[in-house]
Design a protein around this motif. Structure first.
Motif, PDB file in Angstrom:
ATOM      1  N   TYR A 185      -8.969  -0.658  -1.056  1.00 60.93           N
ATOM      2  CA  TYR A 185      -7.660  -0.280  -1.570  1.00 60.93           C
ATOM      3  C   TYR A 185      -7.105  -1.447  -2.374  1.00 60.93           C
ATOM      4  O   TYR A 185      -6.899  -2.529  -1.830  1.00 60.93           O
ATOM      5  N   THR A 186      -6.871  -1.253  -3.656  1.00 66.95           N
ATOM      6  CA  THR A 186      -6.339  -2.307  -4.510  1.00 66.95           C
ATOM      7  C   THR A 186      -4.819  -2.303  -4.419  1.00 66.95           C
ATOM      8  O   THR A 186      -4.182  -1.268  -4.619  1.00 66.95           O
ATOM      9  N   LEU A 187      -4.248  -3.445  -4.097  1.00 62.19           N
ATOM     10  CA  LEU A 187      -2.804  -3.581  -3.945  1.00 62.19           C
ATOM     11  C   LEU A 187      -2.214  -4.298  -5.147  1.00 62.19           C
ATOM     12  O   LEU A 187      -2.734  -5.322  -5.570  1.00 62.19           O
ATOM     13  N   ASP A 188      -1.113  -3.787  -5.676  1.00 61.23           N
ATOM     14  CA  ASP A 188      -0.425  -4.500  -6.752  1.00 61.23           C
ATOM     15  C   ASP A 188       0.737  -5.324  -6.218  1.00 61.23           C
ATOM     16  O   ASP A 188       1.403  -6.034  -6.956  1.00 61.23           O
ATOM     17  N   GLN A 189       0.991  -5.232  -4.911  1.00 59.27           N
ATOM     18  CA  GLN A 189       1.987  -6.077  -4.257  1.00 59.27           C
ATOM     19  C   GLN A 189       1.623  -6.178  -2.781  1.00 59.27           C
ATOM     20  O   GLN A 189       0.851  -5.386  -2.263  1.00 59.27           O
ATOM     21  N   ALA A 190       2.209  -7.143  -2.101  1.00 61.88           N
ATOM     22  CA  ALA A 190       1.929  -7.342  -0.687  1.00 61.88           C
ATOM     23  C   ALA A 190       2.484  -6.183   0.133  1.00 61.88           C
ATOM     24  O   ALA A 190       3.466  -5.549  -0.260  1.00 61.88           O
ATOM     25  N   LEU A 191       1.856  -5.900   1.269  1.00 59.81           N
ATOM     26  CA  LEU A 191       2.410  -4.913   2.178  1.00 59.81           C
ATOM     27  C   LEU A 191       3.671  -5.493   2.801  1.00 59.81           C
ATOM     28  O   LEU A 191       3.696  -6.647   3.225  1.00 59.81           O
ATOM     29  N   GLU A 200       6.808 -23.965   1.989  1.00 57.93           N
ATOM     30  CA  GLU A 200       8.179 -24.263   1.569  1.00 57.93           C
ATOM     31  C   GLU A 200       8.866 -22.952   1.174  1.00 57.93           C
ATOM     32  O   GLU A 200       8.206 -21.961   0.885  1.00 57.93           O
ATOM     33  N   THR A 201      10.180 -22.960   1.135  1.00 58.05           N
ATOM     34  CA  THR A 201      10.927 -21.763   0.772  1.00 58.05           C
ATOM     35  C   THR A 201      11.413 -21.851  -0.669  1.00 58.05           C
ATOM     36  O   THR A 201      11.549 -22.931  -1.225  1.00 58.05           O
ATOM     37  N   SER A 202      11.664 -20.676  -1.261  1.00 59.90           N
ATOM     38  CA  SER A 202      12.162 -20.585  -2.627  1.00 59.90           C
ATOM     39  C   SER A 202      12.689 -19.166  -2.840  1.00 59.90           C
ATOM     40  O   SER A 202      12.208 -18.225  -2.208  1.00 59.90           O
ATOM     41  N   GLY A 203      13.628 -19.014  -3.739  1.00 60.62           N
ATOM     42  CA  GLY A 203      14.097 -17.695  -4.119  1.00 60.62           C
ATOM     43  C   GLY A 203      13.131 -16.986  -5.035  1.00 60.62           C
ATOM     44  O   GLY A 203      13.258 -15.782  -5.281  1.00 60.62           O
ATOM     45  N   SER A 204      12.144 -17.696  -5.526  1.00 57.91           N
ATOM     46  CA  SER A 204      11.136 -17.120  -6.424  1.00 57.91           C
ATOM     47  C   SER A 204      10.044 -16.423  -5.632  1.00 57.91           C
ATOM     48  O   SER A 204       9.810 -16.720  -4.470  1.00 57.91           O
ATOM     49  N   TRP A 205       9.359 -15.505  -6.308  1.00 62.68           N
ATOM     50  CA  TRP A 205       8.224 -14.825  -5.691  1.00 62.68           C
ATOM     51  C   TRP A 205       7.039 -15.772  -5.624  1.00 62.68           C
ATOM     52  O   TRP A 205       7.006 -16.804  -6.274  1.00 62.68           O
ATOM     53  N   TRP A 206       6.045 -15.370  -4.862  1.00 61.79           N
ATOM     54  CA  TRP A 206       4.806 -16.130  -4.811  1.00 61.79           C
ATOM     55  C   TRP A 206       3.743 -15.303  -5.476  1.00 61.79           C
ATOM     56  O   TRP A 206       3.650 -14.128  -5.393  1.00 61.79           O
ATOM     57  N   TRP A 250      -1.406 -11.837  -9.520  1.00 66.60           N
ATOM     58  CA  TRP A 250      -0.962 -11.051  -8.384  1.00 66.60           C
ATOM     59  C   TRP A 250       0.295 -11.713  -7.867  1.00 66.60           C
ATOM     60  O   TRP A 250       0.429 -12.945  -7.911  1.00 66.60           O
ATOM     61  N   SER A 251       1.239 -10.951  -7.370  1.00 68.58           N
ATOM     62  CA  SER A 251       2.470 -11.492  -6.821  1.00 68.58           C
ATOM     63  C   SER A 251       2.754 -10.871  -5.469  1.00 68.58           C
ATOM     64  O   SER A 251       2.431  -9.702  -5.231  1.00 68.58           O
ATOM     65  N   SER A 252       3.399 -11.632  -4.607  1.00 64.49           N
ATOM     66  CA  SER A 252       3.808 -11.105  -3.308  1.00 64.49           C
ATOM     67  C   SER A 252       4.903 -10.056  -3.463  1.00 64.49           C
ATOM     68  O   SER A 252       5.104  -9.230  -2.590  1.00 64.49           O
ATOM     69  N   GLY A 253       5.643 -10.113  -4.578  1.00 63.64           N
ATOM     70  CA  GLY A 253       6.719  -9.154  -4.802  1.00 63.64           C
ATOM     71  C   GLY A 253       7.974  -9.427  -4.004  1.00 63.64           C
ATOM     72  O   GLY A 253       8.879  -8.606  -3.964  1.00 63.64           O
ATOM     73  N   SER A 254       8.023 -10.595  -3.363  1.00 60.24           N
ATOM     74  CA  SER A 254       9.225 -10.934  -2.607  1.00 60.24           C
ATOM     75  C   SER A 254       9.421 -12.442  -2.616  1.00 60.24           C
ATOM     76  O   SER A 254       8.494 -13.218  -2.831  1.00 60.24           O
ATOM     77  N   ALA A 255      10.673 -12.840  -2.386  1.00 59.27           N
ATOM     78  CA  ALA A 255      11.012 -14.259  -2.382  1.00 59.27           C
ATOM     79  C   ALA A 255      10.324 -14.984  -1.231  1.00 59.27           C
ATOM     80  O   ALA A 255       9.966 -14.375  -0.222  1.00 59.27           O
ATOM     81  N   GLN A 256      10.163 -16.273  -1.387  1.00 60.66           N
ATOM     82  CA  GLN A 256       9.589 -17.116  -0.343  1.00 60.66           C
ATOM     83  C   GLN A 256      10.722 -17.550   0.584  1.00 60.66           C
ATOM     84  O   GLN A 256      11.024 -18.731   0.732  1.00 60.66           O
ATOM     85  N   ALA A 257      11.385 -16.569   1.202  1.00 61.17           N
ATOM     86  CA  ALA A 257      12.582 -16.815   2.007  1.00 61.17           C
ATOM     87  C   ALA A 257      12.274 -17.551   3.306  1.00 61.17           C
ATOM     88  O   ALA A 257      13.140 -18.216   3.849  1.00 61.17           O
ATOM     89  N   ALA A 258      11.067 -17.406   3.794  1.00 63.21           N
ATOM     90  CA  ALA A 258      10.649 -18.099   5.014  1.00 63.21           C
ATOM     91  C   ALA A 258       9.236 -18.615   4.795  1.00 63.21           C
ATOM     92  O   ALA A 258       8.469 -18.052   4.021  1.00 63.21           O
ATOM     93  N   THR A 259       8.895 -19.675   5.470  1.00 58.21           N
ATOM     94  CA  THR A 259       7.542 -20.204   5.356  1.00 58.21           C
ATOM     95  C   THR A 259       6.569 -19.274   6.075  1.00 58.21           C
ATOM     96  O   THR A 259       6.955 -18.451   6.885  1.00 58.21           O
ATOM     97  N   GLY A 260       5.302 -19.404   5.747  1.00 57.76           N
ATOM     98  CA  GLY A 260       4.268 -18.676   6.465  1.00 57.76           C
ATOM     99  C   GLY A 260       3.612 -17.540   5.709  1.00 57.76           C
ATOM    100  O   GLY A 260       2.667 -16.945   6.216  1.00 57.76           O
ATOM    101  N   GLN A 261       4.078 -17.207   4.487  1.00 64.38           N
ATOM    102  CA  GLN A 261       3.335 -16.215   3.715  1.00 64.38           C
ATOM    103  C   GLN A 261       1.941 -16.782   3.479  1.00 64.38           C
ATOM    104  O   GLN A 261       1.771 -17.985   3.317  1.00 64.38           O
ATOM    105  N   TRP A 262       0.937 -15.932   3.464  1.00 61.15           N
ATOM    106  CA  TRP A 262      -0.432 -16.431   3.314  1.00 61.15           C
ATOM    107  C   TRP A 262      -1.299 -15.410   2.598  1.00 61.15           C
ATOM    108  O   TRP A 262      -0.964 -14.244   2.507  1.00 61.15           O
ATOM    109  N   VAL A 263      -2.412 -15.896   2.120  1.00 61.25           N
ATOM    110  CA  VAL A 263      -3.427 -15.041   1.526  1.00 61.25           C
ATOM    111  C   VAL A 263      -4.788 -15.608   1.934  1.00 61.25           C
ATOM    112  O   VAL A 263      -4.967 -16.823   2.015  1.00 61.25           O
TER     113      VAL A 263
END
Length: 145
Positions: free
Chosen positions: A18-24, A139-145, A55-68
């Motif tokens: 399944y190809t994703l264009d954004q993170a679940l 680190e956190t940021s208002g920007s997407w990853w 590819w983008s997570s489609g959401s801000a880096q509001a909290a640490t711990g997003q991963w790929v």
């Protein structure tokens, strides 16, 4: 998939790619996401070796711990990882740790890390053999990853 998740549904992913264009986005408590057998979620444009796509997570880096996690398909000699945000000035991991693994379960200590990131990160390290690459945003940021 995200529409179903935001409506409060559980997600059962059957075997296939399944190809994703954004993170679940699993935002509801007690939501179950289950992949059967060889269910593979592939982020579109993640490893296409093109600088004009991303590819983008489609959401801000509001909290640490997003991963790929990326599998190389089999064990490979790896001594360089490039993370290119495809021309976007602000959407990048603003801090990260990089891990390698043979089995996708055991990660050990980070082989590289940075407290700040940039649009193009080129991470060099002594050659190691691994099948999996795991990048964790630290680190956190208002920007997407």
């Amino acid at each position: 998939m995200n529409a179903a998740l935001s409506a409060g549904h559980h997600l059962l992913i059957t075997p296939g790619v399944y190809t994703l264009d954004q993170a679940l986005n699993v935002a509801n408590a007690n939501t179950v996401v289950l992949g059967l057998s060889l269910a593979t979620l592939a982020p579109a444009n993640m490893i296409d070796a093109r600088t004009d796509t991303r590819w983008s997570s489609g959401s801000a880096q509001a909290a640490t711990g997003q991963w790929v996690t990326i599998t190389m398909g089999s064990a490979q000699q790896i001594d360089l990882v490039s993370i290119n945000c495809g021309g976007n000035d602000t959407d990048f991991a603003h801090g990260y740790q990089l891990f390698l693994s043979d089995d996708g379960v055991t990660w050990g200590t980070a082989i590289a890390s940075a407290a700040t990131g940039s649009q193009l990160e080129t991470i060099s390290f002594p050659a190691q053999t691994a099948q999996y690459i795991h990048v964790v945003q630290t680190e956190t940021s208002g920007s997407w990853w």
